[in-house]
Design a protein around this motif. Structure first.
Motif, PDB file in Angstrom:
ATOM      1  N   THR A   5       0.843  -1.200   0.000  1.00 25.48           N
ATOM      2  CA  THR A   5       0.000   0.000   0.000  1.00 25.48           C
ATOM      3  C   THR A   5       0.874   1.245   0.000  1.00 25.48           C
ATOM      4  O   THR A   5       1.818   1.347   0.794  1.00 25.48           O
ATOM      5  CB  THR A   5      -0.917   0.022   1.240  1.00 25.48           C
ATOM      6  OG1 THR A   5      -1.727  -1.157   1.251  1.00 25.48           O
ATOM      7  CG2 THR A   5      -1.807   1.244   1.239  1.00 25.48           C
ATOM      8  N   GLU A  25      -0.616   7.903  -1.145  1.00 27.01           N
ATOM      9  CA  GLU A  25      -1.824   7.882  -1.979  1.00 27.01           C
ATOM     10  C   GLU A  25      -3.059   7.547  -1.141  1.00 27.01           C
ATOM     11  O   GLU A  25      -4.138   8.113  -1.356  1.00 27.01           O
ATOM     12  CB  GLU A  25      -1.663   6.870  -3.110  1.00 27.01           C
ATOM     13  CG  GLU A  25      -0.650   7.285  -4.171  1.00 27.01           C
ATOM     14  CD  GLU A  25      -0.600   6.302  -5.329  1.00 27.01           C
ATOM     15  OE1 GLU A  25      -1.346   5.287  -5.272  1.00 27.01           O
ATOM     16  OE2 GLU A  25       0.165   6.548  -6.282  1.00 27.01           O
ATOM     17  N   LEU A  26      -2.920   6.632  -0.181  1.00 24.15           N
ATOM     18  CA  LEU A  26      -4.043   6.293   0.697  1.00 24.15           C
ATOM     19  C   LEU A  26      -4.487   7.514   1.493  1.00 24.15           C
ATOM     20  O   LEU A  26      -5.699   7.776   1.617  1.00 24.15           O
ATOM     21  CB  LEU A  26      -3.629   5.162   1.649  1.00 24.15           C
ATOM     22  CG  LEU A  26      -4.691   4.719   2.662  1.00 24.15           C
ATOM     23  CD1 LEU A  26      -5.927   4.182   1.963  1.00 24.15           C
ATOM     24  CD2 LEU A  26      -4.115   3.682   3.620  1.00 24.15           C
ATOM     25  N   GLU A  35      -6.469   9.865  -0.726  1.00 29.15           N
ATOM     26  CA  GLU A  35      -7.838   9.387  -0.926  1.00 29.15           C
ATOM     27  C   GLU A  35      -8.712   9.719   0.285  1.00 29.15           C
ATOM     28  O   GLU A  35      -9.874  10.133   0.137  1.00 29.15           O
ATOM     29  CB  GLU A  35      -7.836   7.878  -1.161  1.00 29.15           C
ATOM     30  CG  GLU A  35      -7.170   7.451  -2.465  1.00 29.15           C
ATOM     31  CD  GLU A  35      -7.071   5.936  -2.570  1.00 29.15           C
ATOM     32  OE1 GLU A  35      -7.693   5.245  -1.724  1.00 29.15           O
ATOM     33  OE2 GLU A  35      -6.372   5.446  -3.476  1.00 29.15           O
ATOM     34  N   ALA A  55      -9.582  13.354   0.419  1.00 24.93           N
ATOM     35  CA  ALA A  55     -10.591  13.661  -0.593  1.00 24.93           C
ATOM     36  C   ALA A  55     -11.984  13.277  -0.089  1.00 24.93           C
ATOM     37  O   ALA A  55     -12.964  13.994  -0.361  1.00 24.93           O
ATOM     38  CB  ALA A  55     -10.269  12.923  -1.894  1.00 24.93           C
ATOM     39  N   ARG A  56     -12.087  12.168   0.672  1.00 19.83           N
ATOM     40  CA  ARG A  56     -13.383  11.720   1.175  1.00 19.83           C
ATOM     41  C   ARG A  56     -13.948  12.660   2.222  1.00 19.83           C
ATOM     42  O   ARG A  56     -15.166  12.799   2.352  1.00 19.83           O
ATOM     43  CB  ARG A  56     -13.255  10.304   1.772  1.00 19.83           C
ATOM     44  CG  ARG A  56     -12.955   9.230   0.753  1.00 19.83           C
ATOM     45  CD  ARG A  56     -13.474   7.873   1.221  1.00 19.83           C
ATOM     46  NE  ARG A  56     -12.993   7.463   2.516  1.00 19.83           N
ATOM     47  CZ  ARG A  56     -11.920   6.704   2.713  1.00 19.83           C
ATOM     48  NH1 ARG A  56     -11.210   6.295   1.659  1.00 19.83           N
ATOM     49  NH2 ARG A  56     -11.562   6.345   3.920  1.00 19.83           N
ATOM     50  N   ASP A  63      -6.418   2.185   6.397  1.00 18.62           N
ATOM     51  CA  ASP A  63      -7.407   3.204   6.017  1.00 18.62           C
ATOM     52  C   ASP A  63      -8.180   3.676   7.245  1.00 18.62           C
ATOM     53  O   ASP A  63      -8.403   4.879   7.447  1.00 18.62           O
ATOM     54  CB  ASP A  63      -8.358   2.627   4.962  1.00 18.62           C
ATOM     55  CG  ASP A  63      -9.350   3.657   4.446  1.00 18.62           C
ATOM     56  OD1 ASP A  63     -10.257   4.040   5.207  1.00 18.62           O
ATOM     57  OD2 ASP A  63      -9.206   4.085   3.281  1.00 18.62           O
ATOM     58  N   TYR A 117      -8.002   7.450   8.533  1.00 22.20           N
ATOM     59  CA  TYR A 117      -9.298   8.114   8.396  1.00 22.20           C
ATOM     60  C   TYR A 117      -9.792   8.639   9.746  1.00 22.20           C
ATOM     61  O   TYR A 117     -10.245   9.790   9.854  1.00 22.20           O
ATOM     62  CB  TYR A 117     -10.335   7.159   7.804  1.00 22.20           C
ATOM     63  CG  TYR A 117     -11.729   7.740   7.790  1.00 22.20           C
ATOM     64  CD1 TYR A 117     -12.146   8.587   6.764  1.00 22.20           C
ATOM     65  CD2 TYR A 117     -12.628   7.477   8.813  1.00 22.20           C
ATOM     66  CE1 TYR A 117     -13.416   9.152   6.758  1.00 22.20           C
ATOM     67  CE2 TYR A 117     -13.893   8.023   8.825  1.00 22.20           C
ATOM     68  CZ  TYR A 117     -14.288   8.861   7.793  1.00 22.20           C
ATOM     69  OH  TYR A 117     -15.553   9.419   7.799  1.00 22.20           O
TER      70      TYR A 117
END
Length: 444
Positions: free
Chosen positions: A293, A297-298, A301, A304-305, A334, A338
Motif C-alpha cells: 500500500t 496515496e491512501l 484518498e 478527498a473523502r 485506512d 481516516y
C-alpha cells in the motif's frame, strides 16, 4: 598392630598373675608388722600405677587409628583389618548421603527456577506458620521488600482478612481472600498441606487480579456505553416511525422526518461497523492478507473523502511527505488514518488547518496528523484511546461520532506492531504520531 596389642594384654595378665602370687606369698610367709604393711601398700600402689599407665598406652593405641579415620573419605587402615568393615560401611553411607543431598539440591534448584519465573506468588509455611520458602513474586504482589525463611507468614501481610485466611488453612480448610496493597489487588488462596490426619503446614498461592478488575470495569463500561449509544438513535427512529404510522406527521414534513430516520440509521450502522472492526482487530480474525500500500496515496484518498466536511468549516487540509510503500492490511490502515483525520476536523476550530505527513525514519514509517483544534487536557491523554471515552461529554454529544474512532486507531496500529502517541495542549491543537515498523520501499 591389633595382634601386638592382644599379645601385650596377655603378657600383662600373666605378669599381673605372677605379681599377685608373689604378694600372696609375702603376706603368708612374712611376719605382719609395720614395715611389711608399708612395703605391701607401696607394692600395690606401684602395681596400680603401672596398670593405669599400661591401660592408657593400650587405650591410645586402640583409639588412635579410629580417630584418624576420615569420615568424609574413609579408607582401610593398615594393620587394623577389624576396622575395614567399619570404613566400608562409612564409605557406603557417605555415598548414599551425597546422592540424597545432590538430589535435594537439584530438586531445590528446579523448584526455585520454576517458581522464580512465575507471575504468581508462592509461599510454603510449616505447621508453626513459619516461612519455609517463597518466591520473589509473592513479595512483589504483597508489597514486601525483604523477608526470609523462618519468619512468620504474617510478615507478608497483617490485615485481618489475610490472618483469617491463613488461620482457616491452618485449621484444615481451603480458604480464599482478596488483599489490597499499593501494587493493586491480589487474590490469596491458602490450603493445608499434609494428609487427612496430619497437618504439616500450609501452601499459599497469590495471583494478581488488578488487570482483571480493570478489564471487568472496562467491560461493564463498554456494555453500558454500547447500550446507551444504541438506545439513543433507536429511540429517535421508533418515535418518528410511530408518529408516521399514527398519521401525526403532515405530508410536507414527511421528507424531513424521513431524513432524520435515515441519519439515525446511518449512525447505528456506523456504530455497528466500528464495533465489528474493533472485534476483528481484538481477535485478528476476518482480516485480509497484507498487501503493498502506498500510504501517501491512501492518505490523499482519505482527505478527498472528508474534504466536504472540511469545506463546511473552512478547514485547510495539507498532505506532505513522500510516497512510501508499506506491506500491511489496507483496510485497517485506512481506518487508522481516516479516524485521525476525521477527529482532526470534528474537534478543530472553524478556519483551522489539518496536516498529514508521511515520512521514513530508521526503516520505520512515521505518520503524523496535526490540527489547530481545541486540544486535549493532559489528564485525559492517557484515556482517550479507551472505547467510548469522551473528554467533554456535553460537546461530544453535539459532534457526530461513535466514540470508538481512537480505539480503532490504537488497535489498528498494534495489529501492525506499531505505536501511537499524542502531544496536545488545550487551545493550541493536537498531534498524533503513528510509527509503523519495517518500511519496504520509498520514493516512487
Amino acid at each position: 598392630m591389633s595382634k601386638k596389642i592382644f599379645v601385650g594384654i596377655l603378657v600383662w595378665s600373666a605378669v599381673s598373675a605372677v605379681l599377685s602370687a608373689a604378694a600372696a606369698v609375702i603376706i603368708t610367709d612374712c611376719t605382719i608388722n609395720g614395715e611389711s604393711i608399708r612395703n605391701l601398700i607401696l607394692f600395690f600402689a606401684g602395681f596400680i600405677g603401672l596398670s593405669v599407665l599400661i591401660a592408657s598406652v593400650i587405650s591410645m593405641k586402640i583409639v588412635r587409628p579410629i580417630a584418624k579415620i576420615d569420615l568424609d573419605k574413609p579408607k582401610p587402615i593398615s594393620g587394623y583389618p577389624e576396622l575395614d568393615r567399619l570404613t566400608e560401611r562409612l564409605r557406603i553411607q557417605n555415598s548414599r548421603i551425597n546422592r540424597q543431598v545432590n538430589e535435594l539440591s537439584r530438586n531445590h534448584d528446579q523448584f526455585s527456577l520454576i517458581t522464580e519465573n512465575m507471575d504468581e506468588g508462592i509461599i510454603i509455611a510449616d505447621k508453626k506458620l513459619n516461612i519455609l520458602t517463597c518466591n520473589s513474586s509473592s513479595m512483589r504482589l504483597l508489597d514486601v521488600k525483604d523477608i526470609s525463611a523462618g519468619q512468620s507468614v504474617y510478615s507478608f501481610n497483617n490485615s485481618e482478612v489475610f490472618r483469617r485466611c491463613i488461620q482457616n488453612a491452618a485449621g484444615g480448610r481451603n480458604s480464599e481472600c482478596t488483599v489490597e496493597t499499593c501494587q493493586g489487588e491480589s487474590v490469596v488462596i491458602a490450603s493445608p498441606a499434609g494428609s487427612t490426619d496430619t497437618f504439616n503446614g500450609i501452601f499459599i498461592l497469590i495471583m494478581d487480579i488488578t488487570e482483571k478488575r480493570k478489564l471487568e470495569i472496562m467491560r461493564r463500561e463498554f456494555t453500558s456505553n454500547v447500550s446507551h449509544e444504541l438506545k439513543t438513535p433507536l429511540t429517535t427512529i421508533y418515535g418518528i416511525s410511530d408518529m408516521l404510522a399514527g398519521g401525526l406527521v403532515k405530508s410536507d414534513d414527511t421528507a424531513e422526518f424521513g431524513a432524520r430516520i435515515r441519519n439515525e440509521a446511518d449512525r447505528l450502522i456506523k456504530l455497528i461497523n466500528d464495533i465489528m472492526a474493533l472485534s476483528k482487530l481484538d481477535e485478528a480474525a476476518g482480516l485480509s492478507d497484507a498487501e503493498e500500500t502506498d500510504l501517501y496515496e491512501l492518505s490523499a484518498e482519505i482527505l478527498a473523502r472528508i474534504s466536504e466536511n472540511a469545506m463546511e468549516r473552512n478547514i485547510t487540509m495539507k498532505l506532505s511527505g513522500e510516497h512510501i510503500l508499506y506491506m500491511g492490511n489496507r483496510t485497517v490502515l485506512d481506518e487508522v488514518i481516516y479516524n485521525l483525520c476525521d477527529n482532526a476536523i470534528k474537534y478543530n476550530n472553524d478556519g483551522g488547518s489539518l496536516e498529514v505527513n508521511i515520512l521514513e525514519a530508521h526503516k520505520n514509517i512515521i505518520i503524523t496528523v496535526s490540527d489547530t483544534g481545541i486540544g486535549i487536557p493532559k489528564e485525559h491523554t492517557d484515556r482517550i484511546f479507551e472505547r467510548f471515552y469522551r473528554v467533554d461529554k456535553s460537546r461530544s454529544r453535539k459532534i457526530k461520532g461513535t466514540g470508538l474512532g481512537l480505539s480503532i486507531v490504537k488497535h489498528g496500529v498494534m495489529y501492525h506492531g506499531g505505536t501511537v502517541r499524542i502531544e496536545s495542549n488545550p487551545g493550541s491543537g493536537t498531534v498524533f504520531t503513528v510509527e509503523l515498523p519495517e518500511c519496504i520501499s520509498a520514493g516512487r
